[in-house]
Scaffold this active site. Structure first.
Site, PDB file in Angstrom:
ATOM      1  N   HIS A 137      51.692  75.376  60.846  1.00 17.81           N
ATOM      2  CA  HIS A 137      52.204  74.392  59.892  1.00 17.81           C
ATOM      3  C   HIS A 137      51.747  74.728  58.480  1.00 17.81           C
ATOM      4  O   HIS A 137      50.784  75.473  58.295  1.00 17.81           O
ATOM      5  CB  HIS A 137      51.739  72.987  60.287  1.00 17.81           C
ATOM      6  CG  HIS A 137      52.267  72.543  61.617  1.00 17.81           C
ATOM      7  ND1 HIS A 137      51.670  72.897  62.810  1.00 17.81           N
ATOM      8  CD2 HIS A 137      53.355  71.801  61.952  1.00 17.81           C
ATOM      9  CE1 HIS A 137      52.359  72.396  63.814  1.00 17.81           C
ATOM     10  NE2 HIS A 137      53.394  71.723  63.327  1.00 17.81           N
ATOM     11  N   HIS A 165      61.369  63.892  62.243  1.00 18.94           N
ATOM     12  CA  HIS A 165      60.410  64.453  63.188  1.00 18.94           C
ATOM     13  C   HIS A 165      60.253  63.610  64.462  1.00 18.94           C
ATOM     14  O   HIS A 165      59.127  63.328  64.900  1.00 18.94           O
ATOM     15  CB  HIS A 165      59.045  64.634  62.512  1.00 18.94           C
ATOM     16  CG  HIS A 165      58.255  65.799  63.047  1.00 18.94           C
ATOM     17  ND1 HIS A 165      57.525  65.718  64.206  1.00 18.94           N
ATOM     18  CD2 HIS A 165      58.093  67.057  62.603  1.00 18.94           C
ATOM     19  CE1 HIS A 165      56.931  66.875  64.428  1.00 18.94           C
ATOM     20  NE2 HIS A 165      57.260  67.709  63.477  1.00 18.94           N
ATOM     21  N   ASP A 217      56.031  75.130  60.015  1.00 12.39           N
ATOM     22  CA  ASP A 217      56.778  73.879  60.170  1.00 12.39           C
ATOM     23  C   ASP A 217      56.320  72.814  59.175  1.00 12.39           C
ATOM     24  O   ASP A 217      55.202  72.859  58.662  1.00 12.39           O
ATOM     25  CB  ASP A 217      56.564  73.323  61.581  1.00 12.39           C
ATOM     26  CG  ASP A 217      57.260  74.142  62.651  1.00 12.39           C
ATOM     27  OD1 ASP A 217      57.743  75.242  62.325  1.00 12.39           O
ATOM     28  OD2 ASP A 217      57.309  73.693  63.804  1.00 12.39           O
ATOM     29  N   ASP A 218      57.217  71.853  58.968  1.00 10.10           N
ATOM     30  CA  ASP A 218      56.924  70.550  58.353  1.00 10.10           C
ATOM     31  C   ASP A 218      56.889  70.514  56.831  1.00 10.10           C
ATOM     32  O   ASP A 218      56.636  69.465  56.238  1.00 10.10           O
ATOM     33  CB  ASP A 218      55.615  69.936  58.886  1.00 10.10           C
ATOM     34  CG  ASP A 218      55.705  69.554  60.349  1.00 10.10           C
ATOM     35  OD1 ASP A 218      56.783  69.743  60.941  1.00 10.10           O
ATOM     36  OD2 ASP A 218      54.710  69.067  60.894  1.00 10.10           O
ATOM     37  N   HIS A 258      64.299  71.258  60.605  1.00  6.15           N
ATOM     38  CA  HIS A 258      63.259  70.702  61.503  1.00  6.15           C
ATOM     39  C   HIS A 258      63.420  69.181  61.621  1.00  6.15           C
ATOM     40  O   HIS A 258      62.433  68.487  61.871  1.00  6.15           O
ATOM     41  CB  HIS A 258      61.894  71.090  60.970  1.00  6.15           C
ATOM     42  CG  HIS A 258      60.754  70.863  61.923  1.00  6.15           C
ATOM     43  ND1 HIS A 258      60.791  71.228  63.252  1.00  6.15           N
ATOM     44  CD2 HIS A 258      59.517  70.332  61.720  1.00  6.15           C
ATOM     45  CE1 HIS A 258      59.631  70.922  63.815  1.00  6.15           C
ATOM     46  NE2 HIS A 258      58.840  70.358  62.927  1.00  6.15           N
TER      47      HIS A 258
HETATM   48 ZN   LIG Z   1      56.879  69.705  63.125  1.00 12.12          ZN
END
Ligand SMILES: [Zn+2]
Length: 409
Positions: free
Chosen positions: A269, A160, A106-107, A156
């Site tokens: 992540h 956030h 993620d991210d 995503h």
């Molecule tokens: Zn995230």
């Protein structure tokens, strides 16, 4: 030089693959950015058809956990909140098939992602990357890289947030602008999967993602809590059993030696060297323990994108972002009434302005408030926002401007 630029510009604009649907993105990490009208039109049609439930957004309590006022049931008899009741939607993905191991992060995309991308390429290993829309715009080279190595990209959100705290128009903006950024910076990819930050979703948010953007929700069934080490080297992560990289590696190895039914979809992540290195150093164990490691859609033999099987393309660029899951034309929802959208749009602006930081204050609110909330929240939270916020915000306004200019050229 100038002559060649002038010659190239019309060619780039003429190609439908590179035709941008927007030259102006929201501010970096702008909470619930106002959506584009075509997304609102599709939303109105879905709403009128009864496909999107009506209930008030959640609010964050003092511990940073979303809650619903008025005694609303949070389980599958009510709003089906994952944060409150670990309630799953009918189409959600949380488990991998037996013996299968999802490679997913993620991210990104951020500069810290690059060593991970190089490693995955060397290993000829596909992975799913749930991307922050702001980062796609801020770091176009990193985004290009993840596509070049054969990575599967998914949504995503733009900023956030806890998505259940967004009103309907804000949900549209968070998902739509991220999908738009992916579309614009690729050869026209229309994403098919998304992951809610912190896992936070309910029936309303899921329905908007599915009915407007055709996005299937992907959660997880293991949580590394690697975000904490990324943000807080030292002993601050003791509450998560993580005092350093060796603890994180032990956690990942535990996944590898654990039960194979169901298979593993772990939350990790790609936002810092410590956590990326922990993945890299433990990766051989995935194969040694007999797992079949794949990106998320390959776990289920699904197409990677709504308009293409994988990164090879060609992508059907008549498929418009926000035209619904089954539509590849622009006109199906255009007859919907606009009254609901205009009032909701107004609400979204005021809500984002009061409840969330304006662009000038986003750095402090996103970078400072989120970690303290996450530290008190359930261990199942996807809490990478803090890392992302601090690492990506510097200079992002300037980059957004440059990207927009470059696209026109
Ligand atoms: Zn995230």
């Amino acid at each position: 030089m100038l002559a060649s630029l002038l010659f190239l510009a019309p060619l780039a604009l003429a190609s439908p693959l590179y035709k941008r649907q927007s030259n102006t993105y929201p501010e970096p990490l702008q909470r619930g950015p106002p959506p584009r009208q075509p997304w609102i039109d599709t939303y109105n049609a879905a709403k009128a058809a009864g496909k999107i439930p009506s209930f008030a957004p959640a609010r964050l309590n003092s511990d940073g956990v979303p809650f619903y006022s008025g005694g609303v049931a949070t389980d599958d008899k009510g709003v089906c909140s994952w944060s409150q009741a670990h309630c799953f939607g009918d189409n959600d993905i949380y488990d991998a098939p037996d013996g299968m191991y999802a490679i997913n992060f993620d991210d990104g995309p951020v500069p810290a992602s690059i060593p991970l991308y190089n490693f995955l390429e060397k290993e000829n290993q596909t992975g799913t990357h749930f991307l922050i829309g702001t980062n796609v715009v801020d770091y176009p080279d990193a985004f290009k890289k993840v596509l070049d190595i054969g990575g599967h990209v998914a949504v995503h959100t733009w900023s956030h947030p806890y998505m259940t705290t967004m009103d309907d128009m804000q949900v549209l903006g968070e998902l739509g602008w991220t999908a738009q950024a992916i579309f614009d910076h690729s050869n026209g990819i229309v994403p098919a999967f998304w992951r809610p930050p912190y896992g936070d979703a309910d029936a309303r948010v899921r329905a908007i993602a599915e009915e407007v953007f055709g996005l299937k929700l992907v959660g997880w069934n293991r949580d590394s809590n690697d975000w904490c080490l990324n943000d807080n080297p030292g002993s601050a992560c003791a509450a998560y059993g993580l005092s350093g990289a060796s603890d994180l590696e032990a956690e990942l190895r535990g996944w590898q030696t654990g039960a194979k039914s169901p298979g593993c979809i772990g939350l990790e992540h790609e936002t810092g060297s410590l956590i990326v290195n922990a993945f890299i150093s433990t990766y051989p164990g995935i194969k040694q323990h007999g797992w079949d490691a794949r990106c998320v859609p390959d776990l289920f033999n699904l197409d990677w994108y709504q308009n293409g099987k994988n990164n090879d393309g060609p992508f059907d660029t008549s498929f418009v972002i926000g035209s619904g899951p089954d539509s590849n034309s622009t006109s199906s929802a255009s007859s919907a009434t606009s009254s609901a959208s205009s009032s909701a749009s107004t609400a979204s602006v005021s809500s984002s302005g009061s409840a969330r930081a304006s662009s000038s204050a986003t750095v402090s609110s996103a970078g400072v408030a989120v970690p303290s909330k996450d530290a008190q929240a359930s261990t199942d939270k996807d809490s990478g926002a803090s890392a992302l916020s601090r690492s990506s915000l510097a200079g992002s306004v300037a980059v957004v401007g440059l990207v927009a200019v470059a696209a026109l050229a």
